[in-house]
Design a protein around this motif. Sequence first.
Motif, PDB file in Angstrom:
ATOM      1  N   GLY A 120       0.785  -1.226   0.000  1.00 42.20           N
ATOM      2  CA  GLY A 120       0.000   0.000   0.000  1.00 42.20           C
ATOM      3  C   GLY A 120       0.814   1.273   0.000  1.00 42.20           C
ATOM      4  O   GLY A 120       0.234   2.370  -0.023  1.00 42.20           O
ATOM      5  N   HIS A 121       2.134   1.164   0.010  1.00 43.21           N
ATOM      6  CA  HIS A 121       2.945   2.380   0.044  1.00 43.21           C
ATOM      7  C   HIS A 121       2.795   3.154  -1.256  1.00 43.21           C
ATOM      8  O   HIS A 121       2.876   2.597  -2.344  1.00 43.21           O
ATOM      9  CB  HIS A 121       4.411   2.051   0.301  1.00 43.21           C
ATOM     10  N   PRO A 122       2.596   4.470  -1.163  1.00 46.05           N
ATOM     11  CA  PRO A 122       2.415   5.304  -2.354  1.00 46.05           C
ATOM     12  C   PRO A 122       3.751   5.667  -2.976  1.00 46.05           C
ATOM     13  O   PRO A 122       4.812   5.288  -2.455  1.00 46.05           O
ATOM     14  CB  PRO A 122       1.733   6.554  -1.767  1.00 46.05           C
ATOM     15  N   PRO A 123       3.752   6.404  -4.069  1.00 47.52           N
ATOM     16  CA  PRO A 123       5.030   6.883  -4.623  1.00 47.52           C
ATOM     17  C   PRO A 123       5.757   7.748  -3.599  1.00 47.52           C
ATOM     18  O   PRO A 123       5.133   8.432  -2.788  1.00 47.52           O
ATOM     19  CB  PRO A 123       4.604   7.695  -5.855  1.00 47.52           C
ATOM     20  N   PHE A 124       7.072   7.710  -3.632  1.00 44.08           N
ATOM     21  CA  PHE A 124       7.943   8.510  -2.768  1.00 44.08           C
ATOM     22  C   PHE A 124       7.889   8.086  -1.303  1.00 44.08           C
ATOM     23  O   PHE A 124       8.201   8.866  -0.400  1.00 44.08           O
ATOM     24  CB  PHE A 124       7.625  10.011  -2.893  1.00 44.08           C
ATOM     25  N   GLY A 125       7.468   6.853  -1.031  1.00 48.74           N
ATOM     26  CA  GLY A 125       7.565   6.282   0.298  1.00 48.74           C
ATOM     27  C   GLY A 125       6.806   7.051   1.360  1.00 48.74           C
ATOM     28  O   GLY A 125       5.688   7.521   1.145  1.00 48.74           O
ATOM     29  N   HIS A 126       7.423   7.202   2.540  1.00 49.65           N
ATOM     30  CA  HIS A 126       6.734   7.853   3.653  1.00 49.65           C
ATOM     31  C   HIS A 126       6.512   9.337   3.396  1.00 49.65           C
ATOM     32  O   HIS A 126       5.603   9.941   3.958  1.00 49.65           O
ATOM     33  CB  HIS A 126       7.517   7.642   4.949  1.00 49.65           C
ATOM     34  N   ASN A 127       7.341   9.916   2.553  1.00 53.03           N
ATOM     35  CA  ASN A 127       7.140  11.311   2.174  1.00 53.03           C
ATOM     36  C   ASN A 127       5.833  11.461   1.398  1.00 53.03           C
ATOM     37  O   ASN A 127       5.017  12.351   1.669  1.00 53.03           O
ATOM     38  CB  ASN A 127       8.326  11.777   1.330  1.00 53.03           C
ATOM     39  N   GLY A 128       5.611  10.571   0.439  1.00 51.88           N
ATOM     40  CA  GLY A 128       4.349  10.573  -0.294  1.00 51.88           C
ATOM     41  C   GLY A 128       3.177  10.233   0.600  1.00 51.88           C
ATOM     42  O   GLY A 128       2.069  10.751   0.421  1.00 51.88           O
ATOM     43  N   GLU A 129       3.425   9.364   1.575  1.00 50.42           N
ATOM     44  CA  GLU A 129       2.378   8.981   2.517  1.00 50.42           C
ATOM     45  C   GLU A 129       1.899  10.201   3.308  1.00 50.42           C
ATOM     46  O   GLU A 129       0.688  10.405   3.489  1.00 50.42           O
ATOM     47  CB  GLU A 129       2.916   7.911   3.462  1.00 50.42           C
ATOM     48  N   GLN A 130       2.826  11.027   3.751  1.00 51.16           N
ATOM     49  CA  GLN A 130       2.459  12.221   4.507  1.00 51.16           C
ATOM     50  C   GLN A 130       1.676  13.205   3.647  1.00 51.16           C
ATOM     51  O   GLN A 130       0.682  13.792   4.101  1.00 51.16           O
ATOM     52  CB  GLN A 130       3.721  12.873   5.068  1.00 51.16           C
ATOM     53  N   ALA A 131       2.116  13.394   2.405  1.00 49.72           N
ATOM     54  CA  ALA A 131       1.419  14.328   1.516  1.00 49.72           C
ATOM     55  C   ALA A 131       0.013  13.829   1.189  1.00 49.72           C
ATOM     56  O   ALA A 131      -0.943  14.616   1.158  1.00 49.72           O
ATOM     57  CB  ALA A 131       2.227  14.512   0.232  1.00 49.72           C
ATOM     58  N   LEU A 132      -0.128  12.525   0.963  1.00 51.42           N
ATOM     59  CA  LEU A 132      -1.452  11.968   0.685  1.00 51.42           C
ATOM     60  C   LEU A 132      -2.352  12.038   1.912  1.00 51.42           C
ATOM     61  O   LEU A 132      -3.567  12.248   1.791  1.00 51.42           O
ATOM     62  CB  LEU A 132      -1.322  10.514   0.218  1.00 51.42           C
TER      63      LEU A 132
END
Length: 508
Positions: free
Chosen positions: A169-181
Motif C-alpha cells: 500500500g505504500h504510495p510513490p515517494f515512500g513515507h514522504n508521499g504517505e504524509q502528503a497523501l
Amino acid sequence: MEGMAPRTEDTAPQAHGNNTAHGNNTAHGNNTAHGNNTAHGNNTANENKTPHENDTAHHEYDVSAVERWAVEPDKRPGRTAFQRDRARVLHSAALRRLAGKTQVVTPGTLPQVLGPAGSGGAPIQVWDASPRTRLTHSLECAQVGRELGAALGCDPDLVEAACLSHDLGHPPFGHNGEQALNEFAEDCGGFEGNAQSLRLLTRIEPKRFVRSDMVTSAAAAPDDDLVSVGLNLTRAALDAATKYPWPRGARPADPKSPKFGVYEDDRPVFDWIRQGAPGTRTCFEAQVMDWSDDVAYSVHDVEDGLHAGHIDTASLHSEPERQEIFAVAIGRYVPDDTDPAELSEALDRLLRQEWWPHGYDGSGVAQARLKDATSQLIGRFCLAAEGATRARYGSGRLTRYAAELVVPRDARYECAVLKAVADRYVMQRAEQERLRADQRIVVAELAEALTARAPEVLDPQFRALFEHATDDRARKRAIVDQIASLTDASARSLHLRLTTRSHGSGQV
C-alpha cells in the motif's frame, strides 16, 4: 520503514537471518484461535472454505484460519490454502509496482567521492551497486520472515505471503508521499500505507469479482451485481499482514498516533478478519513479519548507505557524531526516556564484532566483507528473537494467538541504532530534503489536478470507483487510490502531463 515499534516490552515481530537454515522447512503451529467463529454475514465457517482446502491446509491451523472472504473453487487440488495466498501476492501487479518505488537510496545517483586514500592520495570513487527498491526489500523481508517463521513453527508460506504484502500500500515517494497523501485525504479518513495495503488486498487488486450477495460489503464494480474482493486471501493471511489492527485514532495508549490499519469503509472485511482476535493484539505471524521488516530494512539501509558513499564508518567512533545518531534514535526508534548510554553500549557491541565493516572502498573484497556483515547482523537479530521466544514458550509449534514473539532488549536497541545511522547519514542529507520537498509538491499538485479533472483523467479501474461512489468522501478516496497505485516515475509523468510545469530534475 517504520518508526518505533508499538510495543514497549520485549515482545515484537521478528525475522530470520540470511545465514540460517530454515528456508525450506514446513513446520507449522499446533495452536489455533478461531475454531468456533463463523464467517461474516450469513456464511458459516465451513461454507467459506474452498473445496479441497480442508484436506490440503496444514492441520495446525483451524478451519476459520483458511476461510476466504468469498467462496471460490480450488483450481489445482494438492496446494495448501497458504501456498495459494503466497502465489497470489507474488503474481500481483501491486507487488511488481514496488520495483518503481524507492526504498532509501535513489537509483541512478552518481558515485560519491569519499576523499583521499592511500599513499597516493587518489580519491575513492564508490560505485552504487543497484540500491534496493521497495520490491527488493519486500523479497528480502519475505526470505527473512519465512525462515524465522518456520523455525518457530509457523506455516512458512503464510509468513512469506504476509511479508510480501506488508509494503503493497505504500504510495510513490515512500513515507514522504504517505504524509502528503494523508494531508490531501484528511477529510475522507486520512491515508496510511498499512491501511492502504489492507484495502489493496481486499478491494483494489483485481483478482476476484463476485456477486454482491456473496459478501456483506465490498467495492462496487461497473456492473452493480459484481463486487471486488481483491486477492481474496485467507483470514490468516490477511491477519498476518495486519501490522496495526485498529482504525484511525484508536491506537492503544496513543490515540494521536498516525499509525492505523483500516479505513472506515473497509471495516466489514476487517471485522471479518479479526473475528475471535483478542482486542488489538497482532497474531504471531504478523509479529514475525513486523520484526522481519525491522531487521531487513535496518541492516540493508546501512548496507546501501555504505555502497552509495553516504556513511563513513569512522564517524561511528566520533563522540559528537554518536550523540547525533542517538538523538535521532530517541523518540523515533526507541522510547523518549531512553538513556543515550544504552544506545552507546548497543553501538559498541556491534563495533566490537570481528565482522563489522570498519572501512569501505568499493573493492570486491570490501563488498564481500560488507555482505558478510549484513548476513551476520540478520542472523544475530533473528537468532536472538528465536532463542528468547523458545525460552519463554518451549519447543512446540507457535501460531496465531498462542504466543508472542520475544525480542531481547539488546537486539531491539542494536537494530534501532542501525536505523538511526541510516536516518542520520542517508535520509537527512540536504539534497534528500530538497528532493522530498519537491516530491510533496508533486503529490499535492497531482491530487489537485486529478480532483479538478476527474473522472476523465483517472485510470479505468479508478474511474469506475469514482463514478459509482455515493458521496464526496468516496469519490475522494478513489482519487487517493489512484495516486497510491503510482510508482515514483509514473507519478512524475502523470503530474507533468496534467500540470503546466514540472519540478526538479525528474530523477526519482
